[in-house]
Design a protein around this motif. Structure first.
Motif, short mmCIF file in Angstrom:
data_model
loop_
_atom_site.label_atom_id
_atom_site.label_comp_id
_atom_site.label_asym_id
_atom_site.label_seq_id
_atom_site.Cartn_x
_atom_site.Cartn_y
_atom_site.Cartn_z
N GLN A 43 0.82 -1.21 0.00
CA GLN A 43 0.00 0.00 0.00
C GLN A 43 0.86 1.27 0.00
O GLN A 43 0.50 2.27 -0.61
N VAL A 44 1.98 1.20 0.68
CA VAL A 44 2.89 2.35 0.80
C VAL A 44 4.12 2.07 -0.07
O VAL A 44 4.95 1.23 0.26
N LYS A 45 4.24 2.79 -1.16
CA LYS A 45 5.34 2.57 -2.10
C LYS A 45 6.44 3.61 -1.91
O LYS A 45 6.19 4.72 -1.46
N LYS A 46 7.66 3.20 -2.30
CA LYS A 46 8.82 4.08 -2.20
C LYS A 46 9.48 4.22 -3.56
O LYS A 46 9.39 3.33 -4.40
N LYS A 51 15.34 9.52 -9.15
CA LYS A 51 14.35 9.57 -10.22
C LYS A 51 13.40 10.76 -10.12
O LYS A 51 12.46 10.88 -10.89
N ILE A 52 13.67 11.64 -9.16
CA ILE A 52 12.78 12.78 -8.93
C ILE A 52 13.53 14.08 -9.21
O ILE A 52 14.71 14.22 -8.86
N ASP A 53 12.84 15.00 -9.81
CA ASP A 53 13.41 16.33 -10.04
C ASP A 53 13.61 17.03 -8.70
O ASP A 53 12.74 17.00 -7.83
N VAL A 70 12.38 8.17 -0.90
CA VAL A 70 11.22 8.90 -0.38
C VAL A 70 9.95 8.09 -0.68
O VAL A 70 9.97 7.15 -1.47
N TYR A 71 8.86 8.47 -0.03
CA TYR A 71 7.59 7.82 -0.31
C TYR A 71 7.00 8.31 -1.63
O TYR A 71 7.25 9.44 -2.05
N ASP A 72 6.26 7.46 -2.27
CA ASP A 72 5.63 7.81 -3.54
C ASP A 72 4.68 8.99 -3.36
O ASP A 72 4.20 9.26 -2.25
#
Length: 318
Positions: A43-46, A51-53, A70-72
């Motif tokens: 349920q809680v994705k990381k 991969k994030i700006d 970090v968390y999605d």
């Protein structure tokens, strides 16, 4: 919500045989608080920070002590709070050896449960097989639990099978319950009218529980109990009766004492003709014994019916 609640046993790396019991206990606790989905699916994705700006990092929730993950974006504070609650129940149900090796701060509930499952090398196929065996051996005993507790346990097994992607249809659930009640007391089947609700499992469960409670009250009346015993004997008489062994429940063509029954193997092998003759003689002897036993049982039923009818129809004297 008391998050100090834990399972009846604390799972350790040496408790592989106890995993099914521990999982069932944990599942019931999480289900009581509507948190069971957090151990069944992720349920809680990381996602990794790479991969994030960098300009959008402020829109993501960070992990307590990890900086590269970090968390999605779909994870909000409410979802995270519920996952932490599920983690707390799992952590309180773990032994000391698991608590030392699992990072309970940064791990999700699903990750913690997966580590325990993989450490004990318990596969989904083993759990499904264990649940299927539990269903096969399930019987109702009113001295051990009530009908509502029995139905609740039955639904617990069905829920676990569904969580393992092996759900049962309403028809399969109904058939199993029907067989169990038929072996226990057919009166519940007729009194609850469960055949009218065979397409609605929840309605069937409610009607069976209701019928069992009402029948318990009626059975306190001796006159009703005697009538119920008469009905059970009469239903037995309505079943097909064998003309060979004189027992109820099957016809002569399916009787094991039928000496005219063809056996293809013996017909193909002429060497076994002598054995066939000996077997036929033994069957004739056993048939005579079964006839005598069946007529004795039949006479006992007749005498019992006469006694109960007499007890019911005879007016009480002061």
């Amino acid at each position: 919500m008391s998050q100090d609640e834990h399972t009846s046993i604390l799972i350790t790396r040496e408790d592989r045989d106890s995993f099914r019991e521990w999982f069932s206990n944990l599942y019931l606790i999480l289900r009581r608080h509507n948190l069971q989905d957090f151990i069944l699916e992720e349920q809680v994705k990381k996602i990794p920070v790479s991969k994030i700006d960098k300009n959008e990092l402020n829109h993501y929730l960070k992990l307590p002590t990890l900086e590269h993950v970090v968390y999605d974006k779909s994870v909000d504070k409410g979802l995270l709070d519920r996952d932490n609650a599920a983690k707390n129940y799992i952590f309180n149900s773990m032994g000391r050896d698991f608590r030392k090796t699992i990072d309970a701060i940064n791990s999700t509930a699903f990750e913690m449960f997966s580590v325990i499952k993989k450490s004990l090398r318990v596969s989904d196929e083993e759990m499904i097989k264990s649940l299927e065996n539990e269903l096969d051996n399930l019987t109702f005993n009113e001295k051990e639990n009530s009908m509502s507790m029995f139905i609740s346990n039955l639904n617990r097994i069905y829920d676990e099978l569904e969580s393992l992607k092996k759900p049962k249809t309403d028809e399969e659930k109904f058939k199993l319950l029907y067989v169990i009640l038929d072996n226990y007391n057919r009166e519940i089947i007729y009194y609850s009218k469960m055949l009218d609700y065979k397409d609605d499992w929840n309605k069937t469960c409610n009607e069976v529980i209701k019928a069992h409670i009402e029948l318990e009250e009626l059975y306190k009346d001796k006159r009703y109990r005697k009538k119920a015993q008469i009905n059970n004997i009469q239903r037995k008489r309505n079943r097909p009766k064998c003309s060979i062994c004189h027992r109820y429940g099957h016809k002569a063509e399916y009787c094991k004492f039928n000496k005219n029954k063809k056996n293809s193997r013996n017909n193909n092998n002429r060497k076994n003709n002598k054995n066939d003759n000996n077997n036929n003689k033994n069957q004739e002897k056993s048939t005579g014994q079964s006839n005598f036993m069946a007529t004795e049982e039949e006479q006992e039923d007749d005498d019992y019916l006469k006694y109960i009818n007499f007890a019911i129809n005879t007016p009480k004297t002061i």
